[in-house]
Motif scaffolding. Structure first.
Motif, PDB file in Angstrom:
ATOM      1  N   TYR A  30      10.702  52.007  17.440  1.00  0.00           N
ATOM      2  CA  TYR A  30      10.485  52.838  16.775  1.00  0.00           C
ATOM      3  C   TYR A  30       9.107  53.393  16.649  1.00  0.00           C
ATOM      4  O   TYR A  30       8.546  53.489  16.344  1.00  0.00           O
ATOM      5  CB  TYR A  30      11.625  53.782  15.211  1.00  0.00           C
ATOM      6  CG  TYR A  30      12.732  52.967  15.610  1.00  0.00           C
ATOM      7  CD1 TYR A  30      13.853  53.768  15.806  1.00  0.00           C
ATOM      8  CD2 TYR A  30      13.164  51.704  15.021  1.00  0.00           C
ATOM      9  CE1 TYR A  30      15.462  53.710  15.759  1.00  0.00           C
ATOM     10  CE2 TYR A  30      14.161  51.544  14.714  1.00  0.00           C
ATOM     11  CZ  TYR A  30      15.388  52.978  15.478  1.00  0.00           C
ATOM     12  OH  TYR A  30      17.128  51.683  15.257  1.00  0.00           O
ATOM     13  N   THR A  32       7.337  56.426  15.408  1.00  0.00           N
ATOM     14  CA  THR A  32       6.011  57.073  14.651  1.00  0.00           C
ATOM     15  C   THR A  32       4.937  57.362  14.603  1.00  0.00           C
ATOM     16  O   THR A  32       3.423  56.677  15.332  1.00  0.00           O
ATOM     17  CB  THR A  32       6.853  56.558  12.688  1.00  0.00           C
ATOM     18  OG1 THR A  32       5.131  55.655  12.692  1.00  0.00           O
ATOM     19  CG2 THR A  32       7.811  55.590  12.548  1.00  0.00           C
ATOM     20  N   VAL A  37       7.355  50.478  15.433  1.00  0.00           N
ATOM     21  CA  VAL A  37       7.666  49.527  14.255  1.00  0.00           C
ATOM     22  C   VAL A  37       9.122  49.445  15.733  1.00  0.00           C
ATOM     23  O   VAL A  37       9.601  49.697  16.236  1.00  0.00           O
ATOM     24  CB  VAL A  37       9.338  50.418  13.471  1.00  0.00           C
ATOM     25  CG1 VAL A  37       9.966  49.514  12.804  1.00  0.00           C
ATOM     26  CG2 VAL A  37       7.934  50.824  12.108  1.00  0.00           C
ATOM     27  N   ALA A  39      11.873  47.038  15.517  1.00  0.00           N
ATOM     28  CA  ALA A  39      13.171  47.299  14.880  1.00  0.00           C
ATOM     29  C   ALA A  39      14.154  45.465  15.791  1.00  0.00           C
ATOM     30  O   ALA A  39      14.577  45.244  15.175  1.00  0.00           O
ATOM     31  CB  ALA A  39      14.267  48.271  14.784  1.00  0.00           C
ATOM     32  N   ARG A  58      18.347  40.811   5.419  1.00  0.00           N
ATOM     33  CA  ARG A  58      18.326  42.138   4.523  1.00  0.00           C
ATOM     34  C   ARG A  58      18.017  43.239   4.490  1.00  0.00           C
ATOM     35  O   ARG A  58      18.117  43.125   5.719  1.00  0.00           O
ATOM     36  CB  ARG A  58      17.023  41.519   3.275  1.00  0.00           C
ATOM     37  CG  ARG A  58      15.827  41.222   4.338  1.00  0.00           C
ATOM     38  CD  ARG A  58      14.355  40.979   4.216  1.00  0.00           C
ATOM     39  NE  ARG A  58      13.465  40.715   4.865  1.00  0.00           N
ATOM     40  CZ  ARG A  58      12.668  39.824   4.976  1.00  0.00           C
ATOM     41  NH1 ARG A  58      12.882  38.560   3.963  1.00  0.00           N
ATOM     42  NH2 ARG A  58      11.702  39.930   5.528  1.00  0.00           N
ATOM     43  N   SER A  59      17.904  44.315   4.022  1.00  0.00           N
ATOM     44  CA  SER A  59      17.634  45.772   4.901  1.00  0.00           C
ATOM     45  C   SER A  59      16.218  45.100   5.374  1.00  0.00           C
ATOM     46  O   SER A  59      15.184  45.162   5.077  1.00  0.00           O
ATOM     47  CB  SER A  59      16.988  46.460   3.151  1.00  0.00           C
ATOM     48  OG  SER A  59      17.495  47.365   3.593  1.00  0.00           O
ATOM     49  N   SER A  61      16.472  44.877   8.380  1.00  0.00           N
ATOM     50  CA  SER A  61      16.573  43.366   9.458  1.00  0.00           C
ATOM     51  C   SER A  61      16.495  43.763  10.497  1.00  0.00           C
ATOM     52  O   SER A  61      16.005  42.754  11.441  1.00  0.00           O
ATOM     53  CB  SER A  61      17.402  41.956   8.940  1.00  0.00           C
ATOM     54  OG  SER A  61      18.170  42.744   9.026  1.00  0.00           O
ATOM     55  N   GLY A  62      17.454  45.314  10.972  1.00  0.00           N
ATOM     56  CA  GLY A  62      17.445  46.212  12.287  1.00  0.00           C
ATOM     57  C   GLY A  62      19.690  45.589  12.406  1.00  0.00           C
ATOM     58  O   GLY A  62      19.436  45.572  13.610  1.00  0.00           O
ATOM     59  N   LYS A  63      20.144  45.430  11.348  1.00  0.00           N
ATOM     60  CA  LYS A  63      21.500  45.541  11.424  1.00  0.00           C
ATOM     61  C   LYS A  63      22.130  46.860  11.979  1.00  0.00           C
ATOM     62  O   LYS A  63      22.770  46.559  13.252  1.00  0.00           O
ATOM     63  CB  LYS A  63      22.226  45.029  10.162  1.00  0.00           C
ATOM     64  CG  LYS A  63      21.548  43.717   9.174  1.00  0.00           C
ATOM     65  CD  LYS A  63      22.335  43.950   7.533  1.00  0.00           C
ATOM     66  CE  LYS A  63      22.553  44.107   7.293  1.00  0.00           C
ATOM     67  NZ  LYS A  63      20.720  44.817   7.020  1.00  0.00           N
TER      68      LYS A  63
HETATM   69  P1  ADP Z   1      19.428  47.274   8.752  1.00  0.00           P
HETATM   70  O1  ADP Z   1      20.388  48.267   9.081  1.00  0.00           O
HETATM   71  O2  ADP Z   1      19.195  46.151   8.872  1.00  0.00           O
HETATM   72  O3  ADP Z   1      19.329  47.801   6.938  1.00  0.00           O
HETATM   73  P2  ADP Z   1      17.952  48.788  10.764  1.00  0.00           P
HETATM   74  O4  ADP Z   1      18.462  48.283  12.373  1.00  0.00           O
HETATM   75  O5  ADP Z   1      18.039  50.154  10.214  1.00  0.00           O
HETATM   76  O6  ADP Z   1      17.510  47.746   9.317  1.00  0.00           O
HETATM   77  O7  ADP Z   1      16.052  49.161  10.683  1.00  0.00           O
HETATM   78  C1  ADP Z   1      14.919  47.925  11.418  1.00  0.00           C
HETATM   79  C2  ADP Z   1      13.666  48.663  10.964  1.00  0.00           C
HETATM   80  O8  ADP Z   1      13.518  49.561  11.962  1.00  0.00           O
HETATM   81  C3  ADP Z   1      13.380  49.251  10.268  1.00  0.00           C
HETATM   82  O9  ADP Z   1      12.685  48.747   9.650  1.00  0.00           O
HETATM   83  C4  ADP Z   1      13.449  50.873   9.826  1.00  0.00           C
HETATM   84  O10 ADP Z   1      12.508  51.563   8.848  1.00  0.00           O
HETATM   85  C5  ADP Z   1      13.129  50.816  10.961  1.00  0.00           C
HETATM   86  N1  ADP Z   1      13.265  51.886  11.554  1.00  0.00           N
HETATM   87  C6  ADP Z   1      15.379  52.336  12.186  1.00  0.00           C
HETATM   88  N2  ADP Z   1      15.144  53.772  12.375  1.00  0.00           N
HETATM   89  C7  ADP Z   1      13.971  53.979  12.373  1.00  0.00           C
HETATM   90  C8  ADP Z   1      13.874  55.439  12.515  1.00  0.00           C
HETATM   91  N3  ADP Z   1      14.296  56.582  13.328  1.00  0.00           N
HETATM   92  N4  ADP Z   1      12.772  55.427  13.139  1.00  0.00           N
HETATM   93  C9  ADP Z   1      11.397  54.038  12.210  1.00  0.00           C
HETATM   94  N5  ADP Z   1      12.260  53.250  12.141  1.00  0.00           N
HETATM   95  C10 ADP Z   1      13.422  53.100  12.499  1.00  0.00           C
END
Ligand code: ADP
Ligand code: MG
Length: 248
Positions: A30, A32, A37, A39, A58-59, A61-63
């Motif tokens: 992702y 920014t 990032v 993911a 954990r939150s 982690s990429g689920k």
């Molecule tokens: P989980 O579901 O395990 O909480 P996510 O898959 O939502 O994890 O996110 C994995 C990583 O990617 C995290 O660091 C999150 O901040 C980042 N992330 C997720 N979606 C976006 C996005 N649209 N833009 C930037 N970073 C993102």
């Protein structure tokens, strides 16, 4: 032409290797304005027909990112994704929409019901998209609401239902197209623990009775204990896969 309500034999949905889902070295970045990032960091994964897979981590982690890859809701930055034997990595948007409509059911933490529609009408949405006739739609939504224990709530709108009931409607809707894969992203995250447990038990029962592969992001111990397989995700990598024990 409407899609037949009975699903095709499962064999037609499998690729030669028999996997319903195959990820090969999938990354997802992702971007920014300030940084990128990563993911998912090169996830490779095969899921078998009818398998119940729990996804932990954990939150952050990429689920959700991983579920979006499996469900064709997002595309990898690199690597390849096969679903029901088809390489969906480079599919055009219209083909991807069709693939999802035909093969995949989704259950979200926030239920995702349409407020102005009744429970039965919400369940019928995927069938409308498939061009199923009105009679077939109402018969199938009746059966599905019965399956989730909500026959007496068919005409209620979402705001007239409890959170657990709304999630049951969403589960009924997710099965309307007879998916071969069901994706559930923290489906009990907004429910109290008692209601959450009954939703997990419902998902477990349906995973067995409906012959569908289910991938659930959750920390629910009931589901984790009874899942065919548990994946642990850490910082975008699968660090433990209970299904890989025999292979090494
Ligand atoms: P989980 O579901 O395990 O909480 P996510 O898959 O939502 O994890 O996110 C994995 C990583 O990617 C995290 O660091 C999150 O901040 C980042 N992330 C997720 N979606 C976006 C996005 N649209 N833009 C930037 N970073 C993102
Ligand atoms: Mg998430």
């Amino acid at each position: 032409m409407s899609k037949p309500l009975s699903r095709q034999p499962a064999t037609t949905l499998r690729d030669a290797s028999g996997h319903i889902v195959m990820l090969d070295t999938v990354t997802r970045d992702y971007s920014t304005p300030t940084h990128t990032v990563r993911a998912l960091r090169g996830v490779s994964l095969e899921i078998d027909h009818g398998q119940l897979v729990a996804l932990r981590g954990r939150s952050g982690s990429g689920k959700t990112t991983l579920l979006n890859m499996i469900g064709g809701l997002d595309r990898p930055t690199s690597g390849r994704v096969h679903v029901t034997g088809v390489d969906i990595t480079d599919l055009g948007d219209a083909d991807l929409v069709r693939m999802r409509r035909d093969n995949i059911g989704y259950i979200f933490q926030t239920f995702g019901l349409i407020p102005i529609l009744s429970a039965a009408e919400n369940v019928e949405i995927p069938l409308r998209l498939l061009g199923v006739s009105r009679e077939e739609r109402s018969e199938r939504s009746r059966v599905l609401l019965e399956l989730v224990g909500l026959s007496d709530r068919a005409k209620h709108r979402p705001h007239e239902l409890s959170g657990g009931e709304q999630q049951r409607v969403a589960i009924a809707r997710s099965l309307a197209n007879r998916p071969s894969i069901l994706i559930a992203d923290e489906p009990t995250g907004q429910l109290d623990s008692h209601t959450g447990r009954s939703i997990m038990n419902l998902i477990l029962a349906l995973a067995r009775s409906e012959d569908v592969a289910v991938v659930v992001a959750t920390h629910d111990t009931t589901l984790i204990d009874l899942a065919d397989r548990v994946l642990d995700l850490l910082d975008g990598e699968i660090v433990t896969d209970s299904g890989q024990r025999a292979r090494n």
